[in-house]
Motif scaffolding. Structure first.
Motif, short mmCIF file in Angstrom:
data_model
loop_
_atom_site.label_atom_id
_atom_site.label_comp_id
_atom_site.label_asym_id
_atom_site.label_seq_id
_atom_site.Cartn_x
_atom_site.Cartn_y
_atom_site.Cartn_z
N ALA A 15 -2.55 4.52 12.18
CA ALA A 15 -3.92 5.58 11.19
C ALA A 15 -3.05 6.11 10.38
N THR A 16 -1.95 7.24 10.61
CA THR A 16 -1.03 7.72 9.90
C THR A 16 -0.64 7.60 8.82
N LEU A 17 -0.21 6.13 9.14
CA LEU A 17 0.85 5.28 7.88
C LEU A 17 -0.15 4.93 6.92
N CYS A 18 1.01 5.85 5.40
CA CYS A 18 -0.03 5.13 4.38
C CYS A 18 -0.05 3.38 3.63
N GLU A 19 -0.49 2.89 2.75
CA GLU A 19 -0.10 1.35 2.45
C GLU A 19 0.81 0.88 1.79
N PRO A 20 1.68 1.27 1.30
CA PRO A 20 2.69 1.20 1.05
C PRO A 20 3.67 1.40 2.17
N GLU A 21 3.82 1.94 3.82
CA GLU A 21 4.13 1.40 4.32
C GLU A 21 4.02 1.17 5.31
N ILE A 22 2.59 0.83 5.95
CA ILE A 22 2.39 -0.41 6.42
C ILE A 22 2.82 -1.57 6.02
N GLN A 23 2.85 -2.16 4.78
CA GLN A 23 3.25 -3.44 4.06
C GLN A 23 4.49 -3.42 4.08
N TRP A 24 5.24 -2.38 4.21
CA TRP A 24 6.37 -2.17 4.69
C TRP A 24 7.36 -2.48 6.20
N PHE A 25 6.60 -2.09 6.97
CA PHE A 25 6.01 -2.73 8.35
C PHE A 25 6.27 -4.22 8.36
N ASN A 26 5.16 -3.96 7.93
CA ASN A 26 5.02 -5.52 7.56
C ASN A 26 6.00 -7.03 7.64
N LYS A 27 6.81 -6.10 6.40
CA LYS A 27 7.66 -7.13 5.82
C LYS A 27 8.88 -7.40 7.12
#
Length: 103
Positions: A15-27
């Protein structure tokens, strides 16, 4: 975070992450999973499960198949024959363990 929490982030952290951070984590998660699957002669090796350094530099190994001469420190060699056991430096024999020659 991947190494600490695993491949799924806790909801309060996500919940504290922005969308680009979530995408980076997923990649990153996908790349790490692909890399770990490529290790260990196709069997895979989960690098995230054993992150503590070894207590001993030497390990006892057993030969699963005949290999022949295996060079160790300072020009010495060991003959690796099926069903023999040896006490070797872990760093010297990890690749043979991954290949299924030693266990």
């Amino acid at each position: 975070m991947r190494w600490e929490f695993g491949n799924i982030l806790p909801a309060n952290i996500r919940a504290t992450l922005c969308e680009p951070e979530i995408q980076w984590f997923n990649k990153y998660n996908k790349n790490l999973a692909n890399y770990m699957r490529s290790l260990g002669e196709g069997c895979g090796l989960d690098l995230t499960q054993n992150i503590k350094p070894p207590k001993n530099l030497y390990i006892e190994v057993r030969c699963l198949q005949d290999y022949g001469e295996f060079p160790i420190e300072e020009g010495d060699t060991v003959i690796l024959q099926k069903n023999t056991t040896h006490y070797l430096l872990m760093a010297h024999c990890q690749h043979l363990i991954r290949q299924g020659i030693l266990e």
